[in-house]
Design a protein around this motif. Structure first.
Motif, PDB file in Angstrom:
ATOM      1  N   ILE A  41      51.084  -9.838  13.183  1.00 32.39           N
ATOM      2  CA  ILE A  41      50.800  -9.025  14.107  1.00 32.39           C
ATOM      3  C   ILE A  41      52.102  -8.835  14.845  1.00 32.39           C
ATOM      4  O   ILE A  41      53.138  -9.544  14.767  1.00 32.39           O
ATOM      5  N   SER A  42      52.253  -7.546  15.401  1.00 33.74           N
ATOM      6  CA  SER A  42      53.344  -7.044  16.156  1.00 33.74           C
ATOM      7  C   SER A  42      52.927  -6.655  17.423  1.00 33.74           C
ATOM      8  O   SER A  42      51.734  -5.990  17.481  1.00 33.74           O
ATOM      9  N   SER A  76      49.009  -5.417  17.330  1.00 32.70           N
ATOM     10  CA  SER A  76      48.755  -4.745  15.955  1.00 32.70           C
ATOM     11  C   SER A  76      48.417  -5.783  14.918  1.00 32.70           C
ATOM     12  O   SER A  76      49.298  -6.286  14.117  1.00 32.70           O
ATOM     13  N   PRO A  77      47.307  -6.297  14.855  1.00 32.42           N
ATOM     14  CA  PRO A  77      47.046  -7.147  13.698  1.00 32.42           C
ATOM     15  C   PRO A  77      46.915  -6.422  12.584  1.00 32.42           C
ATOM     16  O   PRO A  77      46.602  -5.382  12.471  1.00 32.42           O
ATOM     17  N   THR A  78      48.033  -6.898  11.447  1.00 31.84           N
ATOM     18  CA  THR A  78      48.164  -6.282  10.308  1.00 31.84           C
ATOM     19  C   THR A  78      47.955  -7.044   8.889  1.00 31.84           C
ATOM     20  O   THR A  78      48.349  -8.217   8.850  1.00 31.84           O
ATOM     21  N   SER A 118      46.782  -1.541  10.176  1.00 34.34           N
ATOM     22  CA  SER A 118      47.081  -2.198  11.415  1.00 34.34           C
ATOM     23  C   SER A 118      45.976  -1.736  12.212  1.00 34.34           C
ATOM     24  O   SER A 118      45.579  -0.487  12.205  1.00 34.34           O
ATOM     25  N   ASN A 170      54.548 -13.075  11.124  1.00 39.51           N
ATOM     26  CA  ASN A 170      54.110 -12.540  10.112  1.00 39.51           C
ATOM     27  C   ASN A 170      54.083 -13.853   8.928  1.00 39.51           C
ATOM     28  O   ASN A 170      55.008 -15.002   8.958  1.00 39.51           O
ATOM     29  N   PRO A 191      53.177  -0.264   8.978  1.00 40.06           N
ATOM     30  CA  PRO A 191      52.563  -1.687   8.604  1.00 40.06           C
ATOM     31  C   PRO A 191      52.770  -2.280   7.107  1.00 40.06           C
ATOM     32  O   PRO A 191      52.810  -3.357   7.106  1.00 40.06           O
ATOM     33  N   ASN A 212      45.351  -1.328  15.996  1.00 37.59           N
ATOM     34  CA  ASN A 212      46.047  -1.001  17.152  1.00 37.59           C
ATOM     35  C   ASN A 212      45.165  -1.358  18.353  1.00 37.59           C
ATOM     36  O   ASN A 212      44.348  -0.395  18.836  1.00 37.59           O
ATOM     37  N   ALA A 260      55.313  -4.077  11.676  1.00 36.58           N
ATOM     38  CA  ALA A 260      54.144  -3.245  11.772  1.00 36.58           C
ATOM     39  C   ALA A 260      54.039  -2.143  12.775  1.00 36.58           C
ATOM     40  O   ALA A 260      53.114  -1.150  12.591  1.00 36.58           O
TER      41      ALA A 260
END
Length: 389
Positions: free
Chosen positions: A112-113, A145-147, A161, A101, A55, A163, A51
Motif C-alpha cells: 500500500i502507498s 492505494s492498496p496494490t 491499485s 510492500n 503500481p 485508489n 504504487a
C-alpha cells in the motif's frame, strides 16, 4: 458579466489553492527519492511509495517500509488592479507519505502507498467586497492505494491499485456572496491505477502507468458554487518512463505525463460558462490539460551513499483569460529543480533527503481577467526513513 459574478469566481478559486500545488493540485513527484530526481519514477521505482507513480513498481522494490515528511514553504499571491496582495498568512505546511510492500512469492507482491495533495491559502484580512471574516480556504486530499503487483516473466511486471481517496474542504470569508462560513465538508471517492514495467536489457527499463479519474462524492455545502453540484474529482492522468544505466553506478530516468484537468467540470469549465453557479455548465477554474516532463539522475557514490538530482517542467494550466478564478488559486508553477541523497545506516535502514526549488511563475490576465495576475513559488524539504526486511 455582472458585479457579483467576478466576486463569486474569485471566492471559488480558494477551493483549488493547495500549497502542494506545483502541477495543478499535485506535487512534482511522490516519495522523497522521486522528489530528489525531479519526480522521475515511472520506470525507476525506489521505495514503497512506488504504487503512487506506477503500481508495477511494487513488484521490484521488494520487502520494505517507508515513512516520509515534506516541509513546504509557499510564497504566493496576485497583483490585482496594480496592487500586489500576498496570500501568505499561512505559508508553512507539512505533508506525510507512507508505503509498505511485501513479497508474497517469486512473482506476487502486495502493498500500500499513501500520499497527499493540497493544503490551502489564507489571508490576514477580508478579500473582495466587505465581509465579516478573513478570506481563506483549505483543501486536503489523501489517497490510499492498496496494490497487487505480479512478475509475468523475468524483467516484466504489471500492477493494479485501488485508489481510495478522502478529501475535506473549508472556505472562509465569503459572506458577500450569500454563503456564511460553512466549515469543513468531507467526501470519499475511488479510482483505479494500472502499471507496467519491462526491462529491454540490463541497461534499459521502460514503464507505463494509467490512473483513472478518482470519482469523489459531492461537496454538498458548496454545491451552489462548484460546477457539477459540488464536484471536485481527482483527474485522470497517464504517463510513460524510461530508466537507463550507462554504468553500474549511474542511473538516468525520464518521464512524460498527461493530466486531464479539463475533464472535471468544476476545474475545467471556463470562467465565462453560461450556466448558473453549481450547474453542470456553470463557471469553473478554466484549467487546461497539462503535459509534464521530468528527468533525473542517481549516482551511487559509495556503498552507503547515493546522490541524485532532477528537473521537472509542466505546461501552464491557467490561460491568461482565466486568471480571475485563480485569484486565490495561483497554481502557476512550471519549473522544479531538485537534489537529494540516500545514506544507508546499515543493510536494513536508510535515510533519504530531498530539496526542491519551485521557481516563481506569473500568469498575466487578459480579456475578462485583465488586471488579475496570480503568481507562486515554493521551497520543499523532504526526509524519509526506509526499512528493508
Amino acid at each position: 458579466m455582472n458585479l457579483l459574478k467576478p466576486a463569486v469566481l474569485m471566492t471559488l478559486a480558494g477551493l483549488a489553492a493547495p500549497a502542494l500545488a506545483t502541477n495543478g493540485t499535485m506535487p512534482h513527484g511522490y516519495g522523497i527519492k522521486a522528489q530528489g530526481m525531479g519526480g522521475a519514477s515511472i520506470a525507476l521505482p525506489q521505495d514503497a511509495i512506488a504504487a503512487a507513480n506506477n503500481p508495477a513498481g511494487m513488484a521490484i522494490v521488494g520487502n520494505r517500509l517507508d515513512a516520509g515528511l515534506t516541509w513546504l514553504k509557499a510564497d504566493r499571491g496576485a497583483t490585482i488592479g496594480g496592487t500586489y496582495l500576498s496570500a501568505n498568512d499561512k505559508d508553512n505546511y507539512f505533508i506525510p507519505d507512507f508505503g509498505y510492500n511485501r513479497v508474497i512469492d517469486d512473482r506476487l507482491s502486495a502493498g500500500i502507498s499513501v500520499i497527499g495533495n493540497g493544503v490551502g491559502t489564507r489571508y490576514s484580512h477580508p478579500v473582495g467586497p466587505p465581509t465579516n471574516s478573513n478570506a481563506g480556504s483549505e483543501l486536503m486530499q489523501v489517497v490510499l492505494s492498496p496494490t497487487l503487483a505480479y512478475k509475468i516473466s523475468p524483467g516484466q511486471a504489471i500492477g493494479v491499485s485501488l485508489n481510495v481517496a478522502y478529501q475535506r474542504l473549508d472556505i472562509r470569508g465569503v459572506e458577500h456572496v450569500g454563503l456564511a462560513n460553512q466549515g469543513f465538508e468531507h467526501a470519499f471517492g475511488y479510482g483505479l491505477a494500472l502499471g507496467w514495467s519491462g526491462k529491454l536489457s540490463d541497461q534499459v527499463t521502460l514503464g507505463a502507468s494509467y490512473v483513472s479519474k478518482t470519482h469523489m462524492g459531492k461537496l454538498d455545502k458548496y454545491r451552489s458554487l462548484l460546477a457539477g453540484g459540488g464536484e471536485f474529482d481527482i483527474p485522470e492522468h497517464f504517463g510513460i518512463g524510461i530508466a537507463y544505466m550507462p554504468t553500474p553506478t549511474v542511473t538516468l530516468a525520464a518521464d512524460a505525463l498527461r493530466v486531464s484537468w479539463s475533464d472535471i467540470r468544476s476545474i475545467g469549465n471556463s470562467l465565462t460558462s453560461a450556466g448558473a453557479f453549481g450547474a453542470d455548465n456553470g463557471p469553473g477554474f478554466g484549467w487546461k490539460d497539462q503535459n509534464v516532463f521530468r528527468v533525473g539522475i542517481n549516482v551511487a557514490a559509495s556503498d552507503t551513499l547515493e546522490l541524485r538530482a532532477g528537473y521537472s517542467h509542466g505546461s501552464q494550466i491557467i490561460p491568461s483569460g482565466e486568471t480571475t478564478l485563480n485569484y486565490l488559486a495561483p497554481v502557476t508553477p512550471q519549473k522544479h529543480l531538485s537534489a537529494g541523497l540516500t545514506w544507508r545506516l546499515d543493510k536494513q535502514v536508510e535515510m533519504n533527503l530531498a530539496y526542491t526549488r519551485t521557481f516563481d511563475s506569473m500568469v498575466v490576465g487578459s480579456g475578462a481577467s485583465l488586471g488579475i495576475d496570480p503568481r507562486h513559488s515554493q521551497h520543499l524539504l523532504g526526509a524519509s526513513v526506509g526499512w528493508t526486511y
